[in-house]
Write a protein that holds these residues in place. Structure first.
Motif, short mmCIF file in Angstrom:
data_model
loop_
_atom_site.label_atom_id
_atom_site.label_comp_id
_atom_site.label_asym_id
_atom_site.label_seq_id
_atom_site.Cartn_x
_atom_site.Cartn_y
_atom_site.Cartn_z
N LEU A 48 0.85 -1.20 0.00
CA LEU A 48 0.00 0.00 0.00
C LEU A 48 0.89 1.24 0.00
N SER A 49 0.48 2.25 -0.77
CA SER A 49 1.30 3.47 -0.86
C SER A 49 1.16 4.30 0.42
N ASP A 50 2.19 5.08 0.71
CA ASP A 50 2.14 6.02 1.84
C ASP A 50 0.90 6.90 1.77
N GLU A 51 0.62 7.41 0.55
CA GLU A 51 -0.48 8.37 0.43
C GLU A 51 -1.82 7.76 0.83
N VAL A 52 -2.00 6.47 0.57
CA VAL A 52 -3.26 5.81 0.96
C VAL A 52 -3.24 5.50 2.46
N LEU A 53 -2.12 4.95 2.93
CA LEU A 53 -2.04 4.59 4.36
C LEU A 53 -2.19 5.81 5.26
N ASP A 54 -1.62 6.93 4.83
CA ASP A 54 -1.64 8.14 5.67
C ASP A 54 -2.82 9.05 5.33
N GLY A 55 -3.62 8.65 4.37
CA GLY A 55 -4.72 9.49 3.92
C GLY A 55 -5.95 9.40 4.81
N LYS A 56 -6.91 10.30 4.54
CA LYS A 56 -8.13 10.41 5.38
C LYS A 56 -9.02 9.17 5.30
N GLN A 57 -8.90 8.43 4.19
CA GLN A 57 -9.80 7.30 4.01
C GLN A 57 -9.31 6.01 4.70
N SER A 58 -8.09 6.08 5.23
CA SER A 58 -7.52 4.88 5.86
C SER A 58 -8.16 4.60 7.21
N LEU A 59 -8.51 3.33 7.44
CA LEU A 59 -9.08 2.90 8.73
C LEU A 59 -8.13 2.01 9.50
N ILE A 60 -6.87 1.93 9.06
CA ILE A 60 -6.00 0.86 9.60
C ILE A 60 -5.78 0.96 11.11
N THR A 61 -5.64 2.17 11.65
CA THR A 61 -5.37 2.28 13.08
C THR A 61 -6.64 1.96 13.88
N GLU A 62 -7.78 2.46 13.40
CA GLU A 62 -9.06 2.13 14.07
C GLU A 62 -9.30 0.62 14.05
N GLU A 63 -8.99 0.02 12.91
CA GLU A 63 -9.19 -1.42 12.73
C GLU A 63 -8.33 -2.20 13.74
N ALA A 64 -7.07 -1.84 13.84
CA ALA A 64 -6.18 -2.54 14.78
C ALA A 64 -6.61 -2.27 16.22
N GLY A 65 -7.06 -1.04 16.50
CA GLY A 65 -7.55 -0.72 17.84
C GLY A 65 -8.75 -1.58 18.21
#
Ligand code: CP
Length: 317
Positions: A283-300
């Protein structure tokens, strides 16, 4: 619930998701439920999220949790029945698991597949042997073919963040990787979304990466990623190695990595990944760090998924 190894152990997916969201609102509401109970977490492989979120979840329920990195710190275990143990394995699971059953009330186990012998991996020998011989409930912390705690949490996150006024379009999108990875997360995500049955579900990957149909049946398989992404509400990104040509990397085509440009055809899709992620490969930085990313909420949310499962098992003890 006795064991938790797949979605098949869940009587009511919606109720379990709701329970997880209730724990998110009020983490200590069942603090007395696990008092005096002990959970053992056995790791044959590395982990950060699964290990720590399960420990936090058990603590929220008043349980004591003991972690044993059995793969690196324990005796080498033998899992095959009837083996003459004159090689590298030191202790048979049929001797070790009953002992663990005396120490703990619930056992969690993480194993990975060999990615060499499909029949062995897909028989889930390791976790099945622990279920057979420990005589206590067993929770999968990721097995050879599935990662149900991850998938439950993924569904919790989807339901939390999507307005479900209309049927969402969920796309599981294969991503490139430098290593051959298990099919577990993708198998499990497909199995849970299909069992939930409330989404238009599409899986997109290069030809040759078809997953086991027993998990994907019901999803549309599309090899054109742009076509698959059109109108998507959720894009779940994950690499996996080939199932048919078992464990092989057939393509590392970087064109499959998700970018903001590719997301333009989606319905402002939220982006999910189970982590850990190889930045600018999967995954690109721009997607991971972008507003649409849920990755941290998901891991939480891994805490609340684990807490919902452990509480269901505690109630059955
Ligand atoms: N997603 C997940 O299972 O992460 P860990 O490997 O860190 O537990």
């Amino acid at each position: 619930m006795r064991n938790f190894t797949s979605v098949k152990d869940v009587a009511d997916i919606g109720a379990l998701v709701e329970k997880a969201l209730q724990y998110k609102s009020n983490p200590l509401k069942d603090k007395a439920l696990g008092a005096g109970k002990r959970m053992g977490l056995l790791f044959l492989n590395p982990s950060m999220r699964t290990r720590l979120s399960t420990q936090v979840a058990a603590a929220n329920l008043g349980m004591e949790c003991i972690v044993f990195n059995i793969g690196s710190e324990g005796w080498a275990l033998e899992f095959e029945e009837g083996t003459i143990m004159n090689g590298t394995t030191v202790e048979h699971v049929k001797d070790a698991a009953p002992v663990l059953g005396k120490y703990f009330d619930i056992l969690g186990l993480r194993t990975f597949p060999s990615l060499k012998n499909k029949a062995d991996d897909y028989s889930e020998l390791y976790i099945q042997q622990f279920i057979k011989y420990s005589d206590i409930p067993v929770v999968s912390l990721e097995s050879a073919t599935l990662h149900p705690l991850q998938s439950l949490t993924d569904l919790v996150t989807i339901i939390e963040f999507l307005s479900l006024k209309k049927k969402p379009k969920i796309v599981l999108s294969w991503a490139p990787h430098v290593k051959a990875l298990p099919q577990c997360v993708a198998n499990s995500f497909a199995e849970w979304v299909n069992a939930w049955g409330q989404a238009d579900f599409v899986i997109t990957h290069p030809k040759g990466y078809e997953l086991d149909e027993k998990f994907t049946k019901g999803a549309a398989i599309i090899h054109d990623q742009a076509k698959a992404l059109a109108g998507a509400d959720i894009v779940y990104v994950k690499n996996w190695s080939a199932f048919t040509d078992y464990g092989k990397i057939l393509s590392d085509d970087s064109n499959w990595m998700l970018t903001n440009k590719k997301l333009e055809v989606t319905n402002k899709a939220r982006i999910m990944h189970c982590l850990p992620v190889r930045r600018n490969v999967e995954l690109s930085d721009e997607v991971l760090d972008g507003k649409q990313s849920l990755i941290t909420e998901e891991a939480g949310n891994r805490v609340w998924g684990a807490q919902a499962v452990i509480s269901e098992i505690l109630k059955s003890l």
